[in-house]
Design a protein around this motif. Structure first.
Motif, PDB file in Angstrom:
ATOM      1  N   GLU A  32      -9.236   2.708  -7.110  1.00 55.64           N
ATOM      2  CA  GLU A  32      -8.053   3.430  -7.678  1.00 55.64           C
ATOM      3  C   GLU A  32      -6.677   2.795  -7.665  1.00 55.64           C
ATOM      4  O   GLU A  32      -5.848   2.899  -8.581  1.00 55.64           O
ATOM      5  CB  GLU A  32      -7.822   5.074  -7.189  1.00 55.64           C
ATOM      6  CG  GLU A  32      -7.194   6.083  -7.799  1.00 55.64           C
ATOM      7  CD  GLU A  32      -7.549   7.375  -7.503  1.00 55.64           C
ATOM      8  OE1 GLU A  32      -8.668   7.711  -6.913  1.00 55.64           O
ATOM      9  OE2 GLU A  32      -6.746   8.313  -8.017  1.00 55.64           O
ATOM     10  N   ILE A  33      -6.240   2.273  -6.424  1.00 54.12           N
ATOM     11  CA  ILE A  33      -5.237   1.590  -6.183  1.00 54.12           C
ATOM     12  C   ILE A  33      -5.277   0.193  -7.049  1.00 54.12           C
ATOM     13  O   ILE A  33      -4.289  -0.287  -7.913  1.00 54.12           O
ATOM     14  CB  ILE A  33      -4.870   0.985  -4.774  1.00 54.12           C
ATOM     15  CG1 ILE A  33      -4.752   2.401  -3.988  1.00 54.12           C
ATOM     16  CG2 ILE A  33      -3.923  -0.028  -4.659  1.00 54.12           C
ATOM     17  CD1 ILE A  33      -4.910   2.308  -2.489  1.00 54.12           C
ATOM     18  N   ILE A  34      -6.175  -0.490  -7.125  1.00 57.49           N
ATOM     19  CA  ILE A  34      -6.249  -1.590  -7.987  1.00 57.49           C
ATOM     20  C   ILE A  34      -6.263  -1.291  -9.407  1.00 57.49           C
ATOM     21  O   ILE A  34      -5.546  -1.970 -10.274  1.00 57.49           O
ATOM     22  CB  ILE A  34      -7.691  -2.546  -7.996  1.00 57.49           C
ATOM     23  CG1 ILE A  34      -7.554  -3.204  -6.368  1.00 57.49           C
ATOM     24  CG2 ILE A  34      -7.798  -3.596  -8.843  1.00 57.49           C
ATOM     25  CD1 ILE A  34      -8.777  -3.916  -6.014  1.00 57.49           C
ATOM     26  N   SER A  35      -6.933  -0.214  -9.798  1.00 56.97           N
ATOM     27  CA  SER A  35      -6.966   0.293 -11.296  1.00 56.97           C
ATOM     28  C   SER A  35      -5.454   0.695 -11.815  1.00 56.97           C
ATOM     29  O   SER A  35      -5.074   0.358 -12.711  1.00 56.97           O
ATOM     30  CB  SER A  35      -7.743   1.649 -11.393  1.00 56.97           C
ATOM     31  OG  SER A  35      -7.975   1.943 -12.659  1.00 56.97           O
ATOM     32  N   LYS A  36      -4.686   1.190 -10.824  1.00 59.20           N
ATOM     33  CA  LYS A  36      -3.122   1.686 -11.175  1.00 59.20           C
ATOM     34  C   LYS A  36      -2.526   0.119 -11.540  1.00 59.20           C
ATOM     35  O   LYS A  36      -1.477   0.168 -12.357  1.00 59.20           O
ATOM     36  CB  LYS A  36      -2.432   2.297 -10.010  1.00 59.20           C
ATOM     37  CG  LYS A  36      -2.586   3.812 -10.079  1.00 59.20           C
ATOM     38  CD  LYS A  36      -1.831   4.343  -8.841  1.00 59.20           C
ATOM     39  CE  LYS A  36      -2.107   5.692  -8.354  1.00 59.20           C
ATOM     40  NZ  LYS A  36      -0.960   6.702  -9.449  1.00 59.20           N
ATOM     41  N   THR A  82       3.074   8.261  -7.135  1.00 62.85           N
ATOM     42  CA  THR A  82       2.934   6.908  -6.604  1.00 62.85           C
ATOM     43  C   THR A  82       1.839   7.032  -5.535  1.00 62.85           C
ATOM     44  O   THR A  82       1.197   8.003  -5.342  1.00 62.85           O
ATOM     45  CB  THR A  82       4.330   6.680  -5.647  1.00 62.85           C
ATOM     46  OG1 THR A  82       4.425   7.645  -4.814  1.00 62.85           O
ATOM     47  CG2 THR A  82       5.728   6.548  -6.845  1.00 62.85           C
ATOM     48  N   ILE A  83       1.320   5.965  -5.081  1.00 61.06           N
ATOM     49  CA  ILE A  83       0.183   5.757  -4.371  1.00 61.06           C
ATOM     50  C   ILE A  83       0.561   6.362  -3.076  1.00 61.06           C
ATOM     51  O   ILE A  83      -0.345   7.513  -2.334  1.00 61.06           O
ATOM     52  CB  ILE A  83      -0.225   4.377  -4.157  1.00 61.06           C
ATOM     53  CG1 ILE A  83      -0.841   3.707  -5.218  1.00 61.06           C
ATOM     54  CG2 ILE A  83      -1.494   4.357  -2.883  1.00 61.06           C
ATOM     55  CD1 ILE A  83      -0.902   2.120  -5.287  1.00 61.06           C
ATOM     56  N   ARG A  84       1.659   6.154  -2.354  1.00 62.21           N
ATOM     57  CA  ARG A  84       1.749   7.019  -1.103  1.00 62.21           C
ATOM     58  C   ARG A  84       2.198   8.430  -1.511  1.00 62.21           C
ATOM     59  O   ARG A  84       1.890   9.124  -0.627  1.00 62.21           O
ATOM     60  CB  ARG A  84       3.033   6.308  -0.531  1.00 62.21           C
ATOM     61  CG  ARG A  84       2.544   4.793   0.222  1.00 62.21           C
ATOM     62  CD  ARG A  84       3.992   3.979   0.315  1.00 62.21           C
ATOM     63  NE  ARG A  84       3.372   2.707   1.194  1.00 62.21           N
ATOM     64  CZ  ARG A  84       4.384   1.812   1.479  1.00 62.21           C
ATOM     65  NH1 ARG A  84       5.692   1.937   0.886  1.00 62.21           N
ATOM     66  NH2 ARG A  84       4.096   0.761   2.002  1.00 62.21           N
ATOM     67  N   GLY A  85       2.694   8.744  -2.529  1.00 64.20           N
ATOM     68  CA  GLY A  85       3.041  10.118  -2.967  1.00 64.20           C
ATOM     69  C   GLY A  85       1.876  10.884  -3.175  1.00 64.20           C
ATOM     70  O   GLY A  85       1.875  12.372  -3.193  1.00 64.20           O
TER      71      GLY A  85
END
Ligand code: DAT
Ligand code: MG
Length: 149
Positions: free
Chosen positions: A20-24, A100-103
């Motif tokens: 998911e992170i790489i996809s963003k 955001t990822i952290r959010g």
């Protein structure tokens, strides 16, 4: 094009958030030019976070970042450093904006899922810590003609 160093920390790997992170990052239009999973050594972790060596959270930070596999990458594109910092969100996830990822995925500052370089100087330093020049690819993405005017 600007390059930045990005890491999915061990919590992100354990929680199955790598894709998911790489996809963003990819969908934003930024280009992956290097990618690896490994357990970072204590020496590399201390070098990576040397600016925080005197802080009380430093031993815990080094222990955490070396606690299991993490995913390291070099990401390239227009204003890549600022754009990935914005995608990641505020350091303390409680202050990170939704989206955001952290959010979206974190609560605790010491378990904030991702790292990204915060300046051109930091990016150059961190890329050199984690990758050899020969591990960094050089290619065009086919959609660059649409992404950039
Ligand atoms: P960033 O990761 O957003 O660049 P930073 O460089 O200030 O933030 O800190 C590096 C990491 O150290 C951060 O991602 C999580 C950890 N950290 C920062 N402040 C902390 C604190 N007050 N307590 C525990 N861990 C902290
Ligand atoms: Mg930092």
């Amino acid at each position: 094009m600007e390059q930045t160093y990005v890491m999915v920390k061990p919590d992100g790997v354990q929680r199955g958030l790598v894709g998911e992170i790489i996809s963003k990052i990819e969908k934003r239009g930024l280009k992956l030019v290097a990618l690896r999973m490994n357990v970072i050594s204590e020496a590399t972790a201390k070098e990576h976070y040397s600016e925080h060596a005197a802080k009380p959270f430093f031993p815990g930070l080094v222990g955490f970042i070396t606690s299991g596999p993490s995913v390291s990458m070099v990401v390239a594109g227009k204003d890549a450093i600022r754009v990935v910092r914005a995608i990641n969100g505020a350091t303390n996830p409680v202050d990170a904006a939704p989206g955001t990822i952290r959010g979206d995925f974190a609560l605790d500052v010491g378990r904030n899922v991702v790292h990204a370089s915060d300046s051109p100087e930091a990016a150059a330093r961190e890329i050199a810590i984690h990758f050899k020049d020969s591990e960094i690819g050089n290619y065009s993405r086919i959609d660059e003609v649409c992404l950039y005017e």
